[in-house]
Design an enzyme around this catalytic site. Structure first.
Site, PDB file in Angstrom:
ATOM      1  N   GLY A 242     -11.180 -12.206 -74.634  1.00  0.00           N
ATOM      2  CA  GLY A 242     -10.630 -11.821 -75.943  1.00  0.00           C
ATOM      3  C   GLY A 242     -10.073 -12.964 -76.759  1.00  0.00           C
TER       4      GLY A 242
ATOM      5  N   HIS B 182     -22.765 -14.819 -80.649  1.00  0.00           N
ATOM      6  CA  HIS B 182     -23.526 -15.227 -79.464  1.00  0.00           C
ATOM      7  C   HIS B 182     -23.343 -16.736 -79.255  1.00  0.00           C
ATOM      8  CE1 HIS B 182     -26.642 -14.868 -76.447  1.00  0.00           C
ATOM      9  NE2 HIS B 182     -27.130 -16.005 -76.900  1.00  0.00           N
TER      10      HIS B 182
HETATM   11  C1  GRF Z   1     -18.111 -15.749 -76.555  1.00  0.00           C
HETATM   12  O1  GRF Z   1     -18.646 -16.945 -76.080  1.00  0.00           O
HETATM   13  C2  GRF Z   1     -19.131 -14.997 -77.375  1.00  0.00           C
HETATM   14  O2  GRF Z   1     -20.041 -15.824 -78.030  1.00  0.00           O
HETATM   15  C3  GRF Z   1     -19.841 -14.188 -76.324  1.00  0.00           C
HETATM   16  O3  GRF Z   1     -18.832 -13.814 -75.409  1.00  0.00           O
HETATM   17  C4  GRF Z   1     -17.803 -14.786 -75.429  1.00  0.00           C
HETATM   18  C5  GRF Z   1     -16.498 -14.072 -75.625  1.00  0.00           C
HETATM   19  O4  GRF Z   1     -15.414 -14.934 -75.463  1.00  0.00           O
HETATM   20  N1  GRF Z   1     -20.539 -13.081 -76.906  1.00  0.00           N
HETATM   21  P1  GRF Z   1     -13.920 -14.428 -75.643  1.00  0.00           P
HETATM   22  O5  GRF Z   1     -13.745 -13.222 -74.721  1.00  0.00           O
HETATM   23  O6  GRF Z   1     -13.744 -14.073 -77.071  1.00  0.00           O
HETATM   24  O7  GRF Z   1     -13.081 -15.587 -75.211  1.00  0.00           O
END
Ligand code: GRF
Length: 198
Positions: free
Chosen positions: A13, A110
């Site tokens: 998150g 992504h």
């Molecule tokens: C990110 O790297 C995003 O691109 C991918 O999942 C990850 C989530 O990271 N879809 P976080 O939980 O927001 O730190």
């Protein structure tokens, strides 16, 4: 008027935290009013609580059919009057019925330069391992609209980072995360502007 965002996440998150900060410091004319996760006991739910955001776990396994699952999500979105859904590390597939109901109002981030390194199985560390395995010179992050296929909808914003010779999946992930924090709020702003013109 402030738009109402739902952030859907399955992980740590950190993007949620960044989006909330961008709303609270008025970079985006919006507020995160709901966090949805597909699993319990994960860090993003703790973050949501610290940020004083309502959160809800909605797992496919707790519903007898895909339709019942989709219906539960749609009711929740309606109840909270959600304008835009932001997937931020959400690992489950968004049910097709929800995609259709919120056409043009679901976006995802992504950790690679789509259309490369996207699709089923390309998530988290797998993405960065794949980028390093084929010795790419650059990677980055992409914000795109969500359609019925994984990582497939049209691209809203993309930003590159270099891949360095000494990179590990972890160091590359960190560099990509930094650009995610830049482009996700920017992309949300762009999409909200577009929706306002509809
Ligand atoms: C990110 O790297 C995003 O691109 C991918 O999942 C990850 C989530 O990271 N879809 P976080 O939980 O927001 O730190």
């Amino acid at each position: 008027m402030e738009s109402r965002l739902a952030v859907w996440a399955s992980g740590s998150g950190s993007n949620l935290e960044r989006i909330v900060a961008a709303c609270r410091n008025k970079e985006i004319p919006a507020a995160v009013v709901l966090v949805i996760s597909d699993r319990a006991w994960i860090l993003v739910l703790e973050r949501a609580a610290k940020l004083l955001l309502p959160s809800q776990v909605v797992s496919r396994k707790n519903y007898e059919s895909e339709d019942a699952h989709a219906q539960a999500l749609l009711e929740l979105l309606k109840k909270h009057q959600i304008d835009l859904i932001c997937l931020a590390g959400y690992l489950a597939k968004v049910p097709d019925k929800v995609v259709r109901a919120y056409q043009g109002r679901i976006i995802n981030i992504h950790p690679a330069l789509l259309p490369k390194f996207g699709g089923k199985g390309f998530y988290g560390k797998n993405v960065h391992e794949a980028v390093l395995a084929v010795k790419e010179k650059e990677s980055g992050a992409t914000v795109h609209y969500v359609d019925e296929e994984y990582d497939h909808g049209s691209i809203i914003l993309q930003k590159k980072v270099p891949v360095l010779p000494a990179d590990t999946p972890e160091t590359l992930a960190q560099r990509v995360h930094q650009v995610e924090y830049e482009i996700y709020p920017q992309a949300i702003k762009l999409v909200l502007e577009k929706l306002a013109r509809r």
